[in-house]
Every structure is written in structure tokens, then in C-alpha cells.
Write an enzyme that holds these catalytic residues in place. Structure first.
Site, PDB file in Angstrom:
ATOM      1  CG  ASP A  80     -54.763 -60.721  10.801  1.00 53.97           C
ATOM      2  OD1 ASP A  80     -54.122 -60.782   9.728  1.00 53.97           O
ATOM      3  OD2 ASP A  80     -56.004 -60.693  10.853  1.00 53.97           O
TER       4      ASP A  80
ATOM      5  CE1 TYR B 175     -56.705 -70.210  -0.306  1.00 56.61           C
ATOM      6  CE2 TYR B 175     -57.419 -71.542  -2.178  1.00 56.61           C
ATOM      7  CZ  TYR B 175     -56.598 -71.348  -1.083  1.00 56.61           C
ATOM      8  OH  TYR B 175     -55.641 -72.297  -0.780  1.00 56.61           O
TER       9      TYR B 175
ATOM     10  CE1 TYR C 180     -41.080 -56.291  -1.163  1.00 52.81           C
ATOM     11  CE2 TYR C 180     -43.033 -56.321  -2.561  1.00 52.81           C
ATOM     12  CZ  TYR C 180     -42.349 -55.811  -1.462  1.00 52.81           C
ATOM     13  OH  TYR C 180     -42.924 -54.837  -0.684  1.00 52.81           O
TER      14      TYR C 180
END
Length: 319
Positions: A57, A147, A161
Site C-alpha cells: 500500500d 476522489y 515538487y
């Protein structure tokens, strides 16, 4: 030979991607917790020396202990029954915490990382068709927000990033995709209609059935994913992936009924909260930047999908 890590690799799109990458001569590390993924989707790859499966996971960090060149981050349930209800928190965690873990892994390996976002970032669109420049109209507290907003936040993390660490990123927004390796309990219109039709059941139509979807066959979606991953570093996206042909739910029901040679019988149920009324991608960016356009006709793709479900329902593959 490139080593490529695919999260969500035993899922619907992920397993098709893994097979394409293996066929292209790549080494593939498939990572999945099998929440919606199935081992039967990748059974034919397990004996391949260039394929490795890791049960994991991604909300926990992972160290594959080998050099990674590219990461495709597909991990996250995409069907409403899978991400709503009691699994809403896990869905958001996968998008955000899982996304952070994959970004850190990409930093460690100086790998290019591709995030599969979704057309759901557009919400109930006020612009049609939807271009990448459209910011969306999303309910941040509804039953789909785990979601929708999870994917929106993930896009923000990826660009942070990129800006701060110069990390090579790619963002795609996938519209409705269908094809082999879908689960029969996926809960979306194609799997619902095909399985109900093959089992002699009435087709469940939510709302009037006039709402539209734009359906792209999985081989075409995977082709665009690979083109996007290998595009020039400075091209980050986001890029829409989908087929710009709009079909109503009722029209889709008629096509599937024709392919399965069954008489149409429908049961109408209440339209779910925040279920979009229209979906159609503007793919001009994918056409100009990636020279990509979906090749598979709807009837051709649905015929292949029906044949897949005929076998899958007999085998009753759940794992």
C-alpha cells in the site's frame, strides 16, 4: 533496459500498461495492495523474468531495492462504489500520502514520475468540452470529493515538487476508459451494462440517461500514457486523455444491447450526488504535443470488452 515502477499495476489500466511495457522490452515492478486490483489481471506476467510484483500500500513508503528510471502512479480506486462510503478516507490518503511517497521515491532515484489524474477534477463542468485550462467546478464536501479533491491536491503536490526540486513530472487527466481487465463489479456504466446484459438483467440507468460520457478504449489510453512519459522533460502537462466523442447513457445501452444480441430493458434509479451530466475532453494538446489520437472505434472496443466479460464472468475472478 529501463526499470519502470507501476503503482496500481494489478488494476484495470495498470495491468494493461504493465503488459504493454513488458512487450516493449522494459523491466516492470508492479506495486499494488489489490484493493481493486486482481492477481488474475497479471497472471500471465508472473513468470516473466522482467516482471516483479510487490504487494504494498503506497500510503507507506517503499524501497524496491533496485534503480528506478520511471514511475507511473496509477494507485487509487477509480470506480465510485470503491472510493465512496467507508473507503473515502483511504482514497484521499492514497492520492495525497501515497502521492508524496511516490514523489520522494522519484527524488531518490532521479526518476521521471507520471501522475494519472482524472476528468473528475473538472467536476460538473460549466465549460464544454473541457480543456486543460479549465479549473473545474467541484463540490469539495460531497460524496465524490475524496476522489475529486484528492486528485486535485495530488496535481498541486506534483507541481510543487517540480518547481522546488526540478523533479521531472508528467500529469495526465484520464476521461472514461473501458476494456479488458475491468472488474464486473466496477460500478461504472460500461461494466454495469455489459454484465447485466450478459446475465439477462435489466440495465440500471441512473437519472434520465441523457447524461453523456466520452469513452476511450484502454489500449489507446495506455498508448497516450507511454507517449506522455517519454515526452520532452519540459512538457509536464496536464494533458487530457480521452476520446472526444460524446454518447448519452441511453445510446451506450443501445449499442451494448446490439452487440450482446439482447432486448433492452431498463430500470431507472435516482442520479447519484454530483454525478456529472456531461463529459467530453478537448484533446487538442495531446494531438499537437504527443501526436496522439484514439484509434479504436466505440463498437470495436465494446465488442472486445464484451468478449472479455463473457470469459471473466464464467471464471468469476475476484483475486
Amino acid at each position: 533496459m529501463k526499470t519502470i515502477l507501476v503503482t496500481g499495476g494489478s488494476g484495470f489500466i495498470g495491468s494493461n500498461l504493465c503488459k504493454h511495457l513488458i512487450n516493449d522490452g522494459m523491466r516492470v515492478i508492479c506495486v499494488d495492495n489489490n484493493y481493486t486490483g486482481r492477481m488474475c489481471n497479471i497472471a500471465d506476467l508472473m513468470e516473466n523474468k522482467n516482471f516483479r510484483f510487490i504487494l504494498h500500500d503506497i500510503t507507506s513508503p517503499i524501497d524496491p531495492e533496485e534503480k528506478i528510471d520511471q514511475i507511473y502512479n496509477l494507485a487509487c480506486p477509480a470506480s465510485p462504489p470503491a472510493y465512496q462510503g467507508p473507503h473515502a478516507i483511504e482514497t484521499t490518503k492514497t492520492c495525497i500520502i501515497g502521492g508524496l511517497n511516490m514523489l520522494e521515491l522519484a527524488r531518490q532515484h532521479q526518476a521521471t514520475i507520471l501522475q494519472t489524474s482524472t476528468s473528475e477534477v473538472y467536476g460538473e463542468p460549466t465549460v464544454h468540452p473541457q480543456p486543460e485550462s479549465y479549473f473545474g467546478y467541484v463540490n469539495p464536501t460531497g460524496i465524490r470529493s475524496c476522489y475529486d479533491e484528492g486528485k486535485r491536491c495530488a496535481e498541486s503536490l506534483f507541481f510543487s515538487y517540480h518547481r522546488i526540486y526540478d523533479l521531472p513530472i508528467k500529469i495526465v487527466r484520464i476521461f472514461n476508459t473501458y476494456g479488458p481487465n475491468m472488474r464486473h463489479d466496477d460500478g461504472r456504466v460500461i461494466s454495469n451494462f455489459i454484465c447485466q446484459s450478459l446475465q439477462g438483467q435489466s440495465l440500471t440507468v441512473f437519472g434520465s440517461g441523457q447524461q453523456t460520457r466520452s469513452l476511450c478504449f484502454v489500449d489507446d489510453t495506455v498508448d497516450c500514457l507511454i507517449k506522455m512519459m517519454n515526452s520532452p522533460k519540459e512538457f509536464t502537462g496536464p494533458v487530457n486523455i480521452g476520446k472526444p466523442e460524446e454518447h448519452s447513457i441511453l445510446e451506450i445501452a443501445e449499442i451494448i444491447s446490439d452487440i450482446t444480441a439482447t432486448k433492452i430493458s431498463m430500470v431507472h434509479k435516482e442520479k447519484p450526488e454530483d454525478d456529472p451530466s456531461r463529459r467530453k475532453p478537448d484533446i487538442s494538446l495531446a494531438q499537437s504535443a504527443l501526436a496522439w489520437y484514439p484509434k479504436t472505434t466505440l463498437k470495436e472496443g465494446l465488442q472486445k470488452t464484451v468478449e472479455y466479460f463473457k470469459k471473466d464472468l464464467k471464471q468469476n475472478c475476484k483475486l
